[in-house]
Design an enzyme around this catalytic site. Structure first.
Site, PDB file in Angstrom:
ATOM      1  CE  LYS A  56      44.364  41.802  47.785  1.00  0.00           C
ATOM      2  NZ  LYS A  56      44.109  41.168  49.085  1.00  0.00           N
ATOM      3  CB  ILE A  57      40.212  47.654  46.845  1.00  0.00           C
ATOM      4  CG1 ILE A  57      40.439  46.461  45.901  1.00  0.00           C
ATOM      5  CG2 ILE A  57      39.390  48.741  46.151  1.00  0.00           C
ATOM      6  CD1 ILE A  57      39.189  45.683  45.536  1.00  0.00           C
ATOM      7  CB  CYS A  81      33.232  49.619  44.330  1.00  0.00           C
ATOM      8  SG  CYS A  81      32.598  51.014  43.412  1.00  0.00           S
ATOM      9  CB  SER A  82      33.060  45.991  48.809  1.00  0.00           C
ATOM     10  OG  SER A  82      31.923  46.332  49.563  1.00  0.00           O
ATOM     11  NE  ARG A  83      31.531  39.853  46.053  1.00  0.00           N
ATOM     12  CZ  ARG A  83      32.286  40.287  45.043  1.00  0.00           C
ATOM     13  NH1 ARG A  83      32.212  41.514  44.607  1.00  0.00           N
ATOM     14  NH2 ARG A  83      33.130  39.461  44.442  1.00  0.00           N
ATOM     15  CG  ASP A 130      30.424  48.201  40.464  1.00  0.00           C
ATOM     16  OD1 ASP A 130      29.878  48.368  39.350  1.00  0.00           O
ATOM     17  OD2 ASP A 130      31.370  47.412  40.639  1.00  0.00           O
ATOM     18  CD  GLU A 149      26.016  42.051  41.687  1.00  0.00           C
ATOM     19  OE1 GLU A 149      26.738  41.438  40.883  1.00  0.00           O
ATOM     20  OE2 GLU A 149      26.461  42.792  42.567  1.00  0.00           O
ATOM     21  CG  HIS A 153      29.731  43.222  39.942  1.00  0.00           C
ATOM     22  ND1 HIS A 153      29.289  42.266  40.809  1.00  0.00           N
ATOM     23  CD2 HIS A 153      31.064  43.312  40.170  1.00  0.00           C
ATOM     24  CE1 HIS A 153      30.302  41.803  41.521  1.00  0.00           C
ATOM     25  NE2 HIS A 153      31.391  42.434  41.141  1.00  0.00           N
ATOM     26  CG  LEU A 154      30.366  48.268  34.911  1.00  0.00           C
ATOM     27  CD1 LEU A 154      30.188  49.611  34.183  1.00  0.00           C
ATOM     28  CD2 LEU A 154      30.569  47.159  33.876  1.00  0.00           C
ATOM     29  N   GLY A 155      33.370  47.092  38.611  1.00  0.00           N
ATOM     30  CA  GLY A 155      34.628  47.391  39.310  1.00  0.00           C
ATOM     31  C   GLY A 155      35.851  46.769  38.666  1.00  0.00           C
ATOM     32  CB  ALA A 156      36.870  43.353  38.140  1.00  0.00           C
TER      33      ALA A 156
HETATM   34  N1  NAD Z   1      33.117  45.701  42.357  1.00  0.00           N
HETATM   35  C1  NAD Z   1      34.008  44.883  41.899  1.00  0.00           C
HETATM   36  O1  NAD Z   1      33.994  44.530  40.734  1.00  0.00           O
HETATM   37  C2  NAD Z   1      35.085  44.367  42.810  1.00  0.00           C
HETATM   38  C3  NAD Z   1      36.360  44.130  42.291  1.00  0.00           C
HETATM   39  C4  NAD Z   1      37.337  43.627  43.144  1.00  0.00           C
HETATM   40  C5  NAD Z   1      37.043  43.370  44.476  1.00  0.00           C
HETATM   41  N2  NAD Z   1      35.792  43.598  44.945  1.00  0.00           N
HETATM   42  C6  NAD Z   1      35.479  43.385  46.356  1.00  0.00           C
HETATM   43  O2  NAD Z   1      36.129  44.386  47.127  1.00  0.00           O
HETATM   44  C7  NAD Z   1      36.316  43.915  48.454  1.00  0.00           C
HETATM   45  C8  NAD Z   1      37.711  44.257  48.964  1.00  0.00           C
HETATM   46  O3  NAD Z   1      38.685  43.605  48.191  1.00  0.00           O
HETATM   47  P1  NAD Z   1      40.253  43.699  48.567  1.00  0.00           P
HETATM   48  O4  NAD Z   1      40.973  43.066  47.430  1.00  0.00           O
HETATM   49  O5  NAD Z   1      40.624  45.040  48.984  1.00  0.00           O
HETATM   50  O6  NAD Z   1      40.289  42.725  49.807  1.00  0.00           O
HETATM   51  P2  NAD Z   1      41.356  42.705  50.994  1.00  0.00           P
HETATM   52  O7  NAD Z   1      41.236  41.380  51.622  1.00  0.00           O
HETATM   53  O8  NAD Z   1      42.688  43.169  50.522  1.00  0.00           O
HETATM   54  O9  NAD Z   1      40.793  43.812  51.993  1.00  0.00           O
HETATM   55  C9  NAD Z   1      39.635  43.641  52.739  1.00  0.00           C
HETATM   56  C10 NAD Z   1      39.846  44.356  54.053  1.00  0.00           C
HETATM   57  O10 NAD Z   1      38.630  44.310  54.792  1.00  0.00           O
HETATM   58  C11 NAD Z   1      38.970  44.172  56.149  1.00  0.00           C
HETATM   59  N3  NAD Z   1      37.813  43.660  56.873  1.00  0.00           N
HETATM   60  C12 NAD Z   1      37.351  42.389  56.958  1.00  0.00           C
HETATM   61  N4  NAD Z   1      36.247  42.362  57.739  1.00  0.00           N
HETATM   62  C13 NAD Z   1      36.025  43.635  58.125  1.00  0.00           C
HETATM   63  C14 NAD Z   1      35.029  44.237  58.933  1.00  0.00           C
HETATM   64  N5  NAD Z   1      34.059  43.509  59.500  1.00  0.00           N
HETATM   65  N6  NAD Z   1      35.093  45.568  59.112  1.00  0.00           N
HETATM   66  C15 NAD Z   1      36.083  46.309  58.538  1.00  0.00           C
HETATM   67  N7  NAD Z   1      37.054  45.792  57.791  1.00  0.00           N
HETATM   68  C16 NAD Z   1      37.015  44.473  57.572  1.00  0.00           C
HETATM   69  C17 NAD Z   1      40.158  43.247  56.150  1.00  0.00           C
HETATM   70  O11 NAD Z   1      40.922  43.396  57.328  1.00  0.00           O
HETATM   71  C18 NAD Z   1      40.920  43.733  54.938  1.00  0.00           C
HETATM   72  O12 NAD Z   1      41.898  44.680  55.289  1.00  0.00           O
HETATM   73  C19 NAD Z   1      35.979  42.428  48.406  1.00  0.00           C
HETATM   74  O13 NAD Z   1      34.646  42.248  48.861  1.00  0.00           O
HETATM   75  C20 NAD Z   1      36.010  42.101  46.929  1.00  0.00           C
HETATM   76  O14 NAD Z   1      35.222  40.996  46.617  1.00  0.00           O
HETATM   77  C21 NAD Z   1      34.814  44.100  44.142  1.00  0.00           C
HETATM   78  O1  3PG Z   2      35.428  40.141  43.417  1.00  0.00           O
HETATM   79  C1  3PG Z   2      35.758  40.556  42.304  1.00  0.00           C
HETATM   80  O2  3PG Z   2      36.859  40.299  41.795  1.00  0.00           O
HETATM   81  C2  3PG Z   2      34.827  41.447  41.561  1.00  0.00           C
HETATM   82  O3  3PG Z   2      33.582  41.457  42.109  1.00  0.00           O
HETATM   83  C3  3PG Z   2      34.828  41.260  40.075  1.00  0.00           C
HETATM   84  O4  3PG Z   2      33.784  40.468  39.614  1.00  0.00           O
HETATM   85  P1  3PG Z   2      33.724  40.095  38.062  1.00  0.00           P
HETATM   86  O5  3PG Z   2      34.870  39.200  37.797  1.00  0.00           O
HETATM   87  O6  3PG Z   2      32.429  39.408  37.837  1.00  0.00           O
HETATM   88  O7  3PG Z   2      33.839  41.355  37.290  1.00  0.00           O
END
Ligand code: NAD
Ligand code: 3PG
Length: 526
Positions: free
Chosen positions: A149-150, A228-230, A254, A259, A278-281
Site C-alpha cells: 500500500k505505502i 520509513c517502514s521498520r 524514521d 526506539e 517515528h513520525l510516518g503516521a
Molecule cells: N513509519 C511509520 O510510522 C509507518 C507508518 C505506517 C506503516 N509503516 C510500516 O510500513 C511497512 C509497509 O506498510 P504497508 O501498509 O505498505 O504494508 P503492505 O502489507 O501493504 O505492503 C508490504 C509489502 O511488502 C512486501 N513484502 C513482504 N516481505 C517482503 C520481502 N521479504 N521483500 C520484499 N517485499 C516484501 C509485501 O508483498 C507487500 O506488498 C510496514 O512495516 C508498516 O509497519 C510505518
Molecule cells: O505501523 C504503523 O502504523 C506505524 O509505525 C505508526 O506507528 P505509530 O502509531 O506509533 O505512529
C-alpha cells in the site's frame, strides 16, 4: 460494563467511540510491570507502537478479548501468544498509508536538499548557501522495496516527479507492477542501479538486516536510502560505517532498531543523514483514521460482533463477511453436532461446501466448524481466533472438498467427523428465511431445525419403535417437542431425531439402546 485500556496517545475521536460501550482508561507511559499488574481488569487494550505487548502482559489479561493497534505494524504485539489465548488482534491496514508514504517522500526530498541542516543553519544566524547544494530526484531511479500500500503510493508520486521506478517485491504480480509503471527486478539489481532506495516492507525474520554491510557494498556512492517502514530492517552499525566513509551518499530514517533511539553512532553523522522520531503516521488525518478504524473494531468485538481487520483470524472483506455470516453460524452448529455424535477423540473433520457455497471462501467456514467441534471440550475457551491452532494441536486433520452440483438448497454444508468411537456425518442448509435446518444425519435424509436438546437414534425401521421411545421418555417426564424419522428404504436402517423440551436425564440413553431394534442413541446439546 466492559473496560478498555488505552496505553498510547490516540485521537479523542477513538476514545469517544469506545466510550459508547465501555469505561475507557487512558494511561500512557506505563512500565511493563505496571501493565502486567493492571491488565486483569481490562477487556480490551488499544495501543500504537509505543506499547510492547509481551506474552506476560497477554497472559495477565484474563478478561482480554481484543488488542487494537491504531496503525499498521503489529510487530510490537506477541500475536502468537494472543492467538493461543483466543484474543483477537486488529489493526488499521490503510488508515495511515498516505501519511507514511508522504513522510517517505518528504524524507527523500529533505535529504536531497539538506533541508534539516539548512534550516538549523539559518536559525543559528548564518546565511550559508554553498554548503547546501542538493541533488534533483527528476530522472533519477527510485528502488522501492515492498510494493504494497505505502510502496505503491510512493511509486505513483515519485513517477509524477519524473523518477524511474524499480521495485522488488516477491509477492506482487508483474501486472500490478506494470499498472504502477514500475519494473520488477531482483534485489541485487535494485541495489546496484537505484539512486534512491525506499523500504516499505514488514519486519520479519527474512527482512531483518536485509540492508546489511554486504547489501550496502553493492550500492553506488551516489545512492540515498530511506527507511520509513521498520527499525532493524537496516543494520544501523553497518549503515553508520558506510555513511562515515562516504560509500553511499546519504540516508533518512524514521524508524530504529531500538526506539526511542538512545546512544547511537548515527547521531554523530552530518547532513548526509536525516532522522525523525517515528513520525510516518503522525498526521492529523491519519490519527483520526486509525483511531476510528480500530476503536470501531474494539466496540464491535465487545458487542459480540466480528472485527473487519483482524490479523489473527482469516481475513475477510466486510461485504464477503456479511454474506457468509449466516453460514458461519450453520458451520458452527454442524461442527458442534458432529463433534457430539462422534464423541471421544476426533482424528479428522471432512468439510464439504455444496451448491452455491462451493464457490465461497472456505477458511472462515472451516474455522467456524472447528470452533463448534471443539466447543464441547473447550467450552468458551475456543473461539474464532484459536480454533485452528487448538485443532492442529489435537491432531485433527481437516479435509476440505467442494461439490457445486448438489443443489437441494441454495447452499449447504456437509461435515463428517472420524474419531476413536466411529464416524458420523451431518448436513445442514439455510432456508429462505435464514433458518438453519439439519438435512441429513449419517446420510439419512431428515429436515429439522436444531434445538437446544436433541436425541438421535439409529434403528431398524419397524413398528413399535416410536411408541416405545415415546413411552420411555414419558416415564422420565421428558416432553417431546417434535420428532422426525429418516430412512433410505422401508424396513431398513433409519434415524430418528427428537427435539426435547428438557435435557435428557442421566442413564436414559442406555435404557433407549435396550429397546428392540435400536442400534445406537446419542444426545446433542446446543
Ligand atoms: N513509519 C511509520 O510510522 C509507518 C507508518 C505506517 C506503516 N509503516 C510500516 O510500513 C511497512 C509497509 O506498510 P504497508 O501498509 O505498505 O504494508 P503492505 O502489507 O501493504 O505492503 C508490504 C509489502 O511488502 C512486501 N513484502 C513482504 N516481505 C517482503 C520481502 N521479504 N521483500 C520484499 N517485499 C516484501 C509485501 O508483498 C507487500 O506488498 C510496514 O512495516 C508498516 O509497519 C510505518
Ligand atoms: O505501523 C504503523 O502504523 C506505524 O509505525 C505508526 O506507528 P505509530 O502509531 O506509533 O505512529
Amino acid at each position: 460494563m466492559s473496560k478498555v485500556l488505552v496505553s498510547d496517545p490516540i485521537d479523542q475521536v477513538g476514545i469517544d467511540i469506545l466510550s459508547q460501550v465501555a469505561q475507557v482508561d487512558v494511561k500512557t507511559g506505563l512500565s511493563p510491570e505496571e501493565l502486567v499488574r493492571i491488565m486483569p481488569e481490562y477487556d480490551a487494550l488499544m495501543i500504537r507502537s509505543g506499547t510492547r505487548v509481551t506474552k506476560e502482559i497477554i497472559e495477565a489479561g484474563k478478561q482480554l478479548k481484543i488488542i487494537g493497534r491504531a496503525g499498521v505494524g503489529v510487530d510490537n504485539v506477541d500475536v502468537p501468544a494472543a492467538t493461543r489465548q483466543g484474543i483477537v488482534v486488529v489493526n488499521s491496514p490503510e488508515g495511515n498509508t498516505i501519511a507514511a508514504a508522504e513522510h517517505a517522500l518528504a524524507m527523500m526530498l529533505s535529504l536531497s536538499r539538506h533541508i534539516p541542516d539548512a534550516n538549523a543553519s539559518v536559525k543559528s544566524g548564518q546565511w550559508d548557501r554553498k554548503s547546501f547544494i542538493g541533488t534533483e530526484v527528476y530522472k533519477k531511479t527510485l528502488g522501492v522495496v515492498g510494493l504494497g500500500k505505502i510502496g505503491s503510493h510512493v511509486a505513483t508520486v515519485a513517477k509524477a516527479m519524473g523518477m524511474k521506478i524499480l521495485a522488488y517485491d516477491p509477492f506482487i504480480s508483474v501486472e500490478r507492477a506494470e499498472e504502477l509503471d514500475a519494473r520488477l527486478v531482483e534485489l541485487d539489481l535494485l541495489f546496484q542501479e537505484a539512486d534512491y532506495i525506499t523500504l516499505h516492507i514488514p519486519k520479519t525474520p527474512e527482512t531483518t538486516h536485509l540492508i546489511n554491510a554486504e547489501a550496502l557494498a553493492k550500492m553506488k556512492p551516489t545512492t540515498r536510502i530511506i527507511n520509513c517502514s521498520r527499525g532493524g530492517i537496516i543494520d544501523e552499525a553497518a549503515l553508520a560505517e558506510v555513511l562515515k566513509e562516504g560509500k553511499i551518499a546519504g540516508a533518512a530514517l524514521d524508524v530504529f532498531e531500538t526506539e526511542p533511539l538512545g546512544e547511537s553512532s548515527l547521531k554523530s553523522l552530518g547532513k548526509n543523514l536525516v532522522l525523525t522520531p517515528h513520525l510516518g503516521a503522525s498526521t492529523a488525518e491519519a490519527q483520526v483514521n486509525v483511531a476510528i478504524d480500530v476503536a470501531e473494531q474494539i466496540r464491535d468485538v465487545l458487542l459480540g460482533l466480528p472485527a473487519r481487520s483482524a490479523v489473527n483470524i482469516p481475513g475477510l472483506r466486510p461485504d464477503v463477511l456479511e454474506k457468509l455470516r449466516p453460514y458461519l453460524q450453520l458451520a458452527e452448529t454442524l461442527g458442534n453436532m458432529v463433534g457430539q455424535l462422534a464423541g471421544g477423540r476426533i482424528d479428522s473433520l471432512n468439510i464439504r461446501l455444496q451448491g452455491e457455497l462451493a464457490t465461497n471462501q472456505s477458511q472462515p467456514l472451516i474455522v467456524a466448524a472447528l470452533k463448534g467441534l471443539l466447543s464441547q471440550a473447550l467450552r468458551e475457551r475456543v473461539n474464532y481466533v484459536n480454533a485452528s491452532i487448538e485443532a492442529k494441536e489435537r491432531g485433527i486433520r481437516v479435509i476440505e472438498t467442494r461439490d457445486a452440483s448438489i443443489r437441494d438448497y441454495s447452499g449447504s454444508l456437509h461435515l463428517e467427523a472420524q474419531g476413536t468411537l466411529g464416524e458420523h456425518s451431518v448436513t445442514g442448509a439455510l432456508l429462505g428465511d435464514g433458518e438453519i435446518h439439519i438435512t441429513s444425519i449419517d446420510e439419512f435424509p431428515i429436515n429439522v431445525p436444531p434445538s437446544p436438546h436433541m436425541l438421535f437414534t439409529l434403528h431398524r425401521d419397524m413398528p413399535g419403535i416410536i411408541g416405545n421411545i415415546g413411552s420411555l421418555l414419558g416415564s422420565f417426564n421428558v416432553n417431546i417437542a417434535s420428532m422426525q424419522v429418516g430412512r433410505k428404504i422401508v424396513r431398513g436402517d433409519a434415524v430418528m431425531v427428537l427435539s426435547l423440551d428438557d435435557p435428557l436425564p442421566e442413564g436414559i440413553l442406555s435404557e433407549i439402546t435396550k429397546i428392540p431394534g435400536i442400534r445406537d442413541a446419542y444426545t446433542v446439546t446446543l
